[in-house]
Design a protein around this motif. Structure first.
Motif, PDB file in Angstrom:
ATOM      1  N   ALA A  15      44.515  46.465  38.911  1.00 38.04           N
ATOM      2  CA  ALA A  15      44.670  45.641  40.105  1.00 38.04           C
ATOM      3  C   ALA A  15      45.557  46.352  41.125  1.00 38.04           C
ATOM      4  O   ALA A  15      45.324  46.297  42.327  1.00 38.04           O
ATOM      5  N   HIS A  36      40.131  42.229  46.167  1.00 33.90           N
ATOM      6  CA  HIS A  36      40.916  41.343  47.030  1.00 33.90           C
ATOM      7  C   HIS A  36      40.452  41.518  48.464  1.00 33.90           C
ATOM      8  O   HIS A  36      39.428  42.129  48.727  1.00 33.90           O
ATOM      9  N   GLY A  42      46.403  47.803  45.724  1.00 26.46           N
ATOM     10  CA  GLY A  42      47.157  46.572  45.519  1.00 26.46           C
ATOM     11  C   GLY A  42      48.659  46.749  45.656  1.00 26.46           C
ATOM     12  O   GLY A  42      49.352  45.871  46.156  1.00 26.46           O
ATOM     13  N   GLN A  45      50.581  45.982  48.796  1.00 22.87           N
ATOM     14  CA  GLN A  45      50.756  44.599  49.248  1.00 22.87           C
ATOM     15  C   GLN A  45      52.073  44.043  48.736  1.00 22.87           C
ATOM     16  O   GLN A  45      52.453  44.301  47.600  1.00 22.87           O
TER      17      GLN A  45
END
Ligand SMILES: [Zn+2]
Ligand SMILES: [Zn+2]
Lengths: 216, 395
Positions: A15, A36, A42, A45
């Protein structure tokens, strides 16, 4: 050849990080098929990964993928560019090893790690064994960069800020901005691979960073 | 060894410091025979560049004799070399693209964060120029440690004396790249702001590249005279309205290309610099880019803007509208010295380029503080100072 052991946080790293795929079209499509909202990794973020802190960083190195992979896979090489690593003792050929990590006040902490997944020339993932002082896992991927740029190397590290007395010391160490640590370690890896040495502006040998560290 | 060290604004001293040593395999140690004070050293002297620490050895224009080599250096003891001020590894993406001053690997890792924050990506390493660019000891000293000595230094033949080749280290390639960045075409009229060393070499380069007319702009009579001797027309901004003059001298179209060889401390070109000075004192705030602003207004639609002058931070009141509406091409950058040294050495050897006209003063290294002071305060007559570590001190 892919070797995969049970991986507690494999999903977490996936992820946070990369998908690997073969072929131009497949990799192009894989990038489109982000899980996402957008296509950024990821870890860029500002979101939570549960109990774990996750940091990631990429660097482009103008050397062949295989060469970089092989250098990294020989874990004994890691302390040459990872500042916090004192030494890595390899145990056998399957990648079980003990990482000796520098801790404050001249102490050190040992972490036993196993290779969690390995794809020659492309990916190495490791994790600490149950009961280690540090609960951590990491993944480095090697991907051809466009044109003559060489190889994109991406390092993702997840770790659980530990508890207990030793844990607190280690936490202090890791909380020294793991993102900066990862960035600096990767830059040193790049220097070593592209130039054969790690740049220093010291004028004399005993002014070098290494010497300063040895002298405490 | 003896070396010129920085201690604060307008405070440089010659002191005894530790001799440099070979540290990495590709290093060499060079014994300095000639080293120059650069206009950009005055930015350090004036304290407008952040990241300089007391005791830092300055100097990025130097040459000398190889006296020691690491095991992977390609140099040999006894060779005479000129050393580029830009430190470049030769192996990274930027070096392989001949963008040597953007080398990924010459600025030590722990020094990269500051410039990465300022510019988005870190700067490469430079000799004698602030810890933003590595904090490398410079060449205004008896000896210097040269990293990546297999890539940067150029070996010069014995029949060319120091003063003919010394400026290959910075200002000659910098002037040349400034002209190259102005993309000069045979019919072009080129205006150059600042007739200091880089401006003069840009003028000379533009002429060699075939510009139809080159106009040098300054207010120091002696510097303007040097520009005229090179073949340029001159405009004195203290006596003449520069924009008006350039418009007329280009037949109402505007000049085809402009080169700002003044940089962040440009004085007197515009009225807005009081504000900029105030901000510059606070830190890396506003560069006083008045020459550049004027150049952008003077250049024609579709014209070319080249920026070799040193800028470190931000500037206020940027003529963004003029830049967009006029469709300008703007190019700048630290000089990719290693890309030019070989060709320029050949042009020195065959007489196409001569750089010795620039040198006004030769001083022993011990007199370097006086050299800084006079180069700063008497810019008209002190056009270029060369320091010689071995030279006798005459009191
Ligand atoms: Zn210079
Ligand atoms: Zn490089």
């Amino acid at each position: 050849m892919e070797r995969e052991t049970r991986n507690r946080f494999g999903g977490l790293l996936a992820a946070a990080g990369v998908t690997l795929s073969a072929g131009l079209v497949a990799s192009f499509l894989a990038r489109r098929r982000a899980w996402h909202g957008d296509d950024a990794p990821g870890y860029t973020q500002p979101r939570s990964f549960g109990d774990y802190d996750v940091t990631g960083r990429s660097v482009t190195i103008r050397e062949p993928r295989q060469k970089l992979y092989e250098f990294w896979r020989d874990f004994a090489n890691l302390p040459r560019f990872m500042e916090n690593l004192e030494e890595v003792r390899q145990q056998g050929d399957d990648g079980d090893s003990v990482w000796v990590i520098k801790a404050p006040a001249g102490r050190s902490v040992e972490v036993e790690t196993k290779i969690a997944r390995e794809e020659p020339g492309e990916l190495i993932a490791w994790r600490s064994v149950e009961g280690s002082d540090i609960d951590t896992e990491g993944r480095v991927t090697f991907e051809d960069a466009p044109g003559e740029r060489g190889t994109r190397v991406k390092l993702i590290i997840a770790y659980k800020p530990p508890a207990g007395e030793v844990g607190k010391r280690v936490a202090k160490l890791f909380q020294r901005e793991p993102a900066i640590q990862a960035r600096h370690d990767l830059k040193r890896f790049k220097m070593l691979m592209e130039t054969g040495e790690i740049a220093t502006s010291a004028r004399t040998a005993d002014q070098t960073r290494a010497a300063q560290q040895e002298n405490g | 060894m003896r070396a010129l060290t920085w201690h604060g604004t307008r405070d440089v001293r010659v002191e005894t410091v530790d001799d440099p040593e070979i540290i990495n395999p590709r290093d060499a140690i060079v014994k300095i025979t000639s080293t120059a004070i650069c206009g950009s050293d005055l930015h350090l002297y004036d304290g407008v560049i952040p990241g300089v620490k007391p005791g830092d050895v300055l100097g990025h224009e130097f040459m000398g004799e190889v006296v020691d080599t690491g095991r992977d250096s390609t140099l040999k003891k006894g060779q005479r070399v000129v050393v580029p001020f830009t430190i470049a590894c030769g192996g990274c993406f930027h070096c392989k693209s001949q963008q040597y001053s953007a080398c990924d690997n010459s600025n030590p890792v722990e020094k990269q964060d500051m410039s990465a924050t300022l510019y988005g990506q870190p700067m490469s390493g430079l000799f004698g120029y602030s810890h933003l660019t590595g904090g490398y000891s410079g060449g205004q000293a008896e000896y210097v440690r040269v990293p990546f000595s297999d890539v940067g230094p150029i070996v010069v033949p014995d029949h060319l004396e120091d003063e003919k080749v010394l400026f290959l280290s910075d200002i000659l390639p910098t002037g040349w790249m400034a002209a190259e960045n102005a993309d000069i075409q045979p019919d072009d009229t080129v205006a150059v702001w600042g007739c200091g060393p880089v401006g003069l070499f840009a003028i000379q380069s533009a002429i060699v590249m075939g510009a139809a007319r080159v106009i040098g702009i300054d207010h120091y009579p002696h510097r303007l005279e040097l520009a005229r001797k090179l073949g340029a027309d001159i405009v004195n901004f203290r006596e003449t309205d520069v924009r008006e003059a350039l418009l007329e001298m280009s037949g109402g179209i505007g000049v085809d290309a402009v080169i700002d060889a003044v940089g962040m401390e440009s004085h007197g070109f515009a009225i807005d610099n009081m504000l900029d000075v105030a901000k510059q004192k606070v830190g890396i705030g506003a560069d006083r880019a008045s020459a550049l602003k004027q150049a952008i207004l003077a250049v024609r639609f579709g014209g070319k803007v080249s920026i070799p002058g040193v800028y470190g931070g931000m500037t206020d009141k940027w003529p963004l509208g003029a830049m967009m509406e006029k469709g300008l091409q703007i190019r700048g950058g630290q000089t990719h010295v290693q890309k030019y040294t070989k060709d320029l050495l050949a042009k020195i050897e065959d007489g196409t380029l001569d750089t010795t006209f620039l040198i006004s003063h030769r001083l022993p290294l011990e007199d370097a503080p006086r050299g800084y002071h006079c180069f700063k305060e008497e810019q008209d007559s002190w056009t270029k100072v060369v320091l010689k570590p071995g030279m006798e001190t005459t009191a």
